[in-house]
Motif scaffolding. Structure first.
Motif, short mmCIF file in Angstrom:
data_model
loop_
_atom_site.label_atom_id
_atom_site.label_comp_id
_atom_site.label_asym_id
_atom_site.label_seq_id
_atom_site.Cartn_x
_atom_site.Cartn_y
_atom_site.Cartn_z
N SER A 36 0.85 -1.18 0.00
CA SER A 36 0.00 0.00 0.00
C SER A 36 0.89 1.24 0.00
O SER A 36 0.53 2.28 -0.57
N LEU A 37 2.04 1.12 0.68
CA LEU A 37 3.11 2.10 0.56
C LEU A 37 4.18 1.46 -0.32
O LEU A 37 4.79 0.47 0.07
N ARG A 38 4.39 1.98 -1.49
CA ARG A 38 5.20 1.33 -2.50
C ARG A 38 6.68 1.69 -2.38
O ARG A 38 7.02 2.77 -1.90
N PRO A 39 7.58 0.82 -2.86
CA PRO A 39 9.00 1.15 -2.89
C PRO A 39 9.24 2.48 -3.60
O PRO A 39 8.72 2.71 -4.69
N GLY A 40 10.00 3.33 -2.94
CA GLY A 40 10.29 4.64 -3.50
C GLY A 40 9.30 5.73 -3.14
O GLY A 40 9.53 6.90 -3.43
N PRO A 76 18.49 13.39 3.71
CA PRO A 76 18.63 14.77 4.21
C PRO A 76 17.92 15.77 3.30
O PRO A 76 18.06 15.72 2.07
N ALA A 77 17.16 16.65 3.93
CA ALA A 77 16.46 17.74 3.24
C ALA A 77 15.36 17.25 2.30
O ALA A 77 14.74 18.05 1.60
N GLN A 78 15.10 15.95 2.28
CA GLN A 78 14.05 15.41 1.41
C GLN A 78 12.96 14.69 2.19
O GLN A 78 11.79 14.75 1.84
N GLY A 79 13.34 13.98 3.25
CA GLY A 79 12.36 13.27 4.05
C GLY A 79 12.54 11.76 3.99
O GLY A 79 13.62 11.25 3.68
N ALA A 80 11.44 11.06 4.28
CA ALA A 80 11.46 9.60 4.35
C ALA A 80 10.83 9.00 3.10
O ALA A 80 9.84 9.53 2.57
N PHE A 81 11.41 7.89 2.64
CA PHE A 81 10.92 7.19 1.45
C PHE A 81 10.95 5.69 1.71
O PHE A 81 11.86 5.18 2.38
N VAL A 82 9.96 4.97 1.19
CA VAL A 82 9.96 3.52 1.30
C VAL A 82 11.19 2.98 0.56
O VAL A 82 11.46 3.38 -0.58
N HIS A 83 11.91 2.10 1.22
CA HIS A 83 13.16 1.59 0.64
C HIS A 83 12.89 0.78 -0.62
O HIS A 83 11.94 -0.01 -0.68
#
Length: 221
Positions: A36-40, A76-83
């Motif tokens: 539901s939360l996709r890679p990237g 940094p300066a972008q936030g969190a992303f699904v690996h």
């Protein structure tokens, strides 16, 4: 309003009381696992907090934990992303998976119980029936349970835990093709029942060494 492509209601609001930090962590982990939360995908703390019905603090803590475990990338300066795993990372996962499961097969054959061997046979029959019925989900579930049962018979809780973690990570990104696996499972059961640990190792190594080709990337949800 949808959140980053998620339909309304797909992120459950959490019930209290309970260990809120753990609930938030598990909810996000489940969303990654179900894709539901996709890679990237970009993860916005405020939006996640609103959907889960919590403050940003437990979401922040959960993302930090998920990052330490390799499920989330903090940029940094972008936030969190699904690996999103690289090809090299995937190859390494499958190498470790083979090492752990080969050793598990050796230990399982050292002193198997009659009940354990019977359980393996039942799981194999379940998987074969699922394949015959073209039940992909059932075959995948039976395959996972079969391998977990082998690790349980190995009698080493640490080894079983490590194997489960690696398998869990593999399955979050790849869906196994298991219709070819059951004859090899039968051969493994025979080796374990005969207490032939060297043969069990050979069978499991052969079974897992080409697993990379049996796990195509999972399609986006």
């Amino acid at each position: 309003m949808p959140f980053n492509g998620l339909p309304h209601g797909s992120v459950p609001r959490l019930e209290r009381p309970g260990p809120l930090r753990e609930q938030v962590y598990q909810a996000l982990l489940d969303l990654v696992g179900s894709r539901s939360l996709r890679p990237g995908q970009h993860l916005v703390e405020s939006e996640l907090a609103a959907r889960l019905g919590v403050s940003r603090q437990p979401v922040h803590e959960a993302l930090q934990r998920l990052s330490s475990e390799g499920w989330v990338d903090l940029r940094p300066a972008q936030g969190a992303f699904v690996h999103e795993p690289t090809g090299e990372e995937t190859d390494q996962l499958f190498v470790v998976r083979t090492l752990l499961e080969t050793e598990g097969a050796r230990l399982a054959a050292a002193g198997p119980s009659a009940e354990g061997i019977e359980r393996l046979g039942e799981l194999c029959a379940t998987g074969e029936a699922a394949v015959a019925a073209d039940d992909v989900d059932g075959a995948v579930a039976a395959n996972a349970t079969f391998h977990a049962c082998v690790m349980e018979l190995a009698g080493n809780a640490v080894l079983a835990d490590l194997a489960a973690r690696v398998e869990n990570r593999v399955r979050r990104y790849y869906t196994p093709i298991v219709h070819q696996a059951w004859a090899e499972h039968r051969e493994l059961i025979a080796a374990i029942a005969a207490r032939d640990d060297a043969r069990a190792q050979r069978v499991m190594r052969a079974h897992t060494k080409d697993a990379r080709t049996r796990f195509p990337p999972r399609p986006a949800a």
